[in-house]
Every structure is written in structure tokens, then in C-alpha cells.
Design a protein around this motif. Structure first.
Motif, short mmCIF file in Angstrom:
data_model
loop_
_atom_site.label_atom_id
_atom_site.label_comp_id
_atom_site.label_asym_id
_atom_site.label_seq_id
_atom_site.Cartn_x
_atom_site.Cartn_y
_atom_site.Cartn_z
N ILE A 76 1.79 8.14 -19.47
CA ILE A 76 3.01 8.95 -19.39
C ILE A 76 4.25 8.07 -19.45
O ILE A 76 5.23 8.38 -20.13
CB ILE A 76 3.00 9.80 -18.10
N LEU A 77 4.21 6.94 -18.75
CA LEU A 77 5.35 6.03 -18.77
C LEU A 77 5.58 5.51 -20.19
O LEU A 77 6.72 5.42 -20.66
CB LEU A 77 5.12 4.87 -17.81
N ALA A 78 4.50 5.18 -20.88
CA ALA A 78 4.63 4.69 -22.25
C ALA A 78 5.24 5.75 -23.16
O ALA A 78 6.09 5.43 -24.02
CB ALA A 78 3.26 4.26 -22.78
N ARG B 145 13.91 1.54 -12.89
CA ARG B 145 14.57 0.32 -13.33
C ARG B 145 14.87 0.35 -14.84
O ARG B 145 15.83 -0.25 -15.31
CB ARG B 145 13.69 -0.90 -13.03
N MET B 146 14.04 1.06 -15.58
CA MET B 146 14.23 1.15 -17.03
C MET B 146 15.27 2.20 -17.43
O MET B 146 15.55 2.39 -18.61
CB MET B 146 12.89 1.50 -17.71
N ALA C 194 15.89 11.29 -17.69
CA ALA C 194 17.29 11.18 -18.06
C ALA C 194 17.53 11.67 -19.49
O ALA C 194 16.72 11.43 -20.39
CB ALA C 194 17.75 9.73 -17.94
N ASN C 195 18.62 12.41 -19.66
CA ASN C 195 19.06 12.89 -20.98
C ASN C 195 18.09 13.87 -21.62
O ASN C 195 18.06 14.01 -22.85
CB ASN C 195 19.31 11.71 -21.94
N ASP D 213 16.62 9.06 -4.15
CA ASP D 213 16.20 10.29 -4.84
C ASP D 213 16.35 10.22 -6.35
O ASP D 213 16.47 11.25 -7.03
CB ASP D 213 16.93 11.53 -4.30
N MET D 214 16.27 9.01 -6.90
CA MET D 214 16.06 8.91 -8.34
C MET D 214 14.67 9.45 -8.67
O MET D 214 14.41 9.88 -9.80
CB MET D 214 16.19 7.46 -8.79
#
Length: 349
Positions: A69-71, A97-98, A267-268, A122-123
Motif C-alpha cells: 500500500i505504501l508503494a 515523513r514522505m 494528501a491531495n 494526528d497526521m
């Protein structure tokens, strides 16, 4: 003769059909990355439906391991294809961090979480909580007359030669947790894993039958009687037991390592408000109780209450949490890639 009201009736019906078609077309779809198998089934069947009905939305799971999922999120960071993702807590720190996550909107349920479930302001937030201790093949232990394990050091006991199954640390948080606890016993810590690597060939290494990358392979090896003892969690133990597998869980005297699955709003993403709303819903007592009762996923919201079997699991988990060990993910993620290379070179050669 055509009734005088027929044209207006036809127009009204046409407008209603057009409105219905427009409403149907306006139904939103949210894509959520998460572990496949038990987690996907539990959330699809027991957790997401209430949100879908209340918000006229369809939730589609993108299944995969946390690494998968991260990839996927990294590959599509310019134009995200997912709206929310579930990752093991260690990988979630990397995702933050990314720049892959956006801060979650404050909510009443968010204020009821265990402190550990608030990640980086809470990120990200923990949605289910467990811990990595020791799993063992109860049927084999009974046949051999072995007492249940009590320590991480039991993985090095010579009587388990060729009976230990260990998860690869490049691909498994279970394996990483187990290695880090064994490293601590040798005098190391998250900033120094050399004691663990140095001791491995004389301690746990000779007992390992196979290094595995996922729980599906472990399940097969328990069923076939190949696997006697391995790093594991209470939640996965319950899931394996529900499939008829003879697995039991033991809390090591040195402590089990806290393990959360956390969520982050990507994000986005193309549906920011709806994605935030889903994230807030997944922290509610109602959603987390459904995950507990439907799939033994223990809550991070302290207001969750349950009875029967789920209530017993919840009580036991709260007891385990009292002695849970936390690891330093900031330090781990700074060194993880070099550890992975060292593991592949020295351990899984």
C-alpha cells in the motif's frame, strides 16, 4: 383522446428520472488501501456499510500488505488514486515523513483515543491496537509435553531446532519486533542492532526452519505441523483459531511490542472532505466495536465496550497493554534500509 395533463405528466416523470440518474451518478467512491484477507473482509462486511449508507458513498478496498500500500501511495503521489490508507505504525511514520498524509480533522472520538494512537500530531491515528509476542502451535506443544513459552529467549531453546518460523524483517513488523526484543536482550537498542545480528547465528538462527514473508505461509506451516513457535499477536491468534488452527498466544515476560494499524488521509486526494469524514468515523466507538466483534480487531478508542467473546478479548488486551513495550520508530526508520540489507546478507543468505 390524450388527456390534457399528459404532457406535463410526461415532463414530470422525465424530470424525476433525470434527477434520479443524476443522484446515482453523483454517488462518490472512496478507495481505501489496507491489508487484504481478514481485515478487508471485516471492514467491508461490518464497518464500512454504515458509513456508505449514511453518506451515499461506495468504499472500495485496495488490498495489499502495508509495504504494498505504501508503494502504491508513493507511485501515485502526484495524483493519488487512494483516499485513505491503513499501514502498520512503523511504515506510517515513514509515510508521514514522505509527505503522503494530511493532518486529520479533530473529532470527539479522536479525543477518546489511547495516547499512543495519536501519531505525529494526528497526521495519522491508530484504528486498531495489538502487540507482538509469541505464538505457538498448541497441538504440537501438547504432544511434546512442552510448557508454553514465557520469554523471547525461548526462541533460542535447542529443543525447537527446525521448529521456529520467523518473519523476514524487511517485509514483516512481527519479525522486526521479535528481532528488536532479542537484540535488547543481548544489550542492544534501536540505535544499535549489532548485538542482535552478532548473537543470531548462535541463538535463534540454528532453530529457524524457514523465514516467511506473510501470515498465509505461516498458517500452512502450523497446519502441517512444521511450525512450533513464532512471533505473533493476540489478534492474529484469535483469527487463526477461528479457522480451526491450533495456535495459542504467550505474553513474554520481557513484554510484547505495541503494534497498531494506523490510518492516514492521503494528501491531495480528490475527496478531501469525505476522506476526513471517513477517518473520523473509523475512530468512533461504533465503528471500532464493529471491527472488534466482526474480526477481533481491538480498539484504540477507550470508550468501546463489548460483551461475550469480544468483551473477553477486550479485557485481555487491556491487561496486555499494561506491560507493552514501545519501540523508537524514528530511530528505526533512519536505519531500516541498512538493517534490511544486513538481514538479507547475514541471515537469509
Amino acid at each position: 383522446m390524450t388527456p390534457p395533463f399528459a404532457p406535463s405528466l410526461r415532463a414530470m416523470l422525465g424530470a424525476l428520472l433525470l434527477a434520479a440518474g443524476t443522484a446515482h451518478a453523483a454517488t462518490h467512491t472512496l478507495y481505501v488501501g489496507m491489508n487484504g484477507g481478514s481485515m478487508e473482509k471485516t471492514y467491508t462486511e461490518h464497518v464500512f456499510k454504515a458509513f456508505e449508507q449514511a453518506n451515499d458513498v461506495k468504499i472500495v478496498v485496495v488490498p495489499g500488505t502495508s509495504s504494498d500500500i505504501l508503494a502504491k501511495a508513493m507511485a501515485a503521489r502526484g495524483k493519488p488514486q487512494m483516499h485513505l490508507m491503513f499501514l502498520d505504525d512503523g511504515l506510517m511514520y515513514r509515510a508521514i515523513r514522505m509527505g503522503l498524509c494530511e493532518r486529520q480533522t479533530a473529532s470527539a472520538s479522536g479525543r477518546k483515543l489511547y495516547p499512543q494512537a495519536h501519531i505525529e500530531g494526528d497526521m495519522a491515528t491508530g484504528v486498531t491496537m495489538s502487540m507482538t509476542g509469541i505464538g505457538y502451535n498448541a497441538r504440537m506443544f501438547k504432544e511434546k509435553g512442552w510448557a508454553p513459552p514465557t520469554s523471547w529467549q525461548d526462541l533460542a531453546d535447542p529443543k525447537y531446532k527446525n521448529k521456529v518460523v520467523f518473519q523476514s524483517i524487511p517485509s514483516s513488523t512481527f519479525g522486526l519486533h521479535g528481532f528488536l526484543m532479542l537484540n535488547r536482550i543481548q544489550g542492544g537498542n534501536e540505535s544499535n542492532v549489532e548485538p542482535g545480528f552478532k548473537a543470531w547465528p548462535q541463538t535463534v538462527g540454528p532453530n529457524v526452519l524457514e523465514y516467511v514473508s506473510n501470515s498465509a505461509k505461516l498458517s500452512e506451516m502450523v497446519q502441517s505441523g512444521e511450525a512450533a513457535i513464532f512471533p505473533f499477536t493476540p489478534s492474529m491468534t484469535t483469527i487463526f483459531q477461528s479457522r480451526g488452527l491450533p495456535v495459542a498466544y504467550a505474553q513474554p515476560k520481557e513484554g510484547a511490542v505495541l503494534l497498531m494499524v494506523a490510518q492516514c488521509v492521503i494528501a491531495n486526494n480528490g475527496e478531501p472532505e469525505l476522506a476526513q469524514k471517513l477517518a473520523a468515523y473509523l475512530l468512533t466507538p461504533e465503528a471500532q466495536k464493529a471491527a472488534l466483534e466482526g474480526g477481533s480487531y481491538n480498539p484504540t478508542n477507550t470508550d468501546v465496550a463489548a460483551s461475550g467473546k469480544a468483551g473477553q478479548e477486550l479485557t485481555q488486551m487491556k491487561a496486555y497493554l499494561k506491560t507493552a513495550v514501545t519501540v523508537d520508530w524514528t530511530q528505526i526508520n533512519q536505519n531500516r534500509s541498512s538493517w534490511d540489507r544486513q538481514w538479507n546478507r547475514l541471515v537469509e543468505r
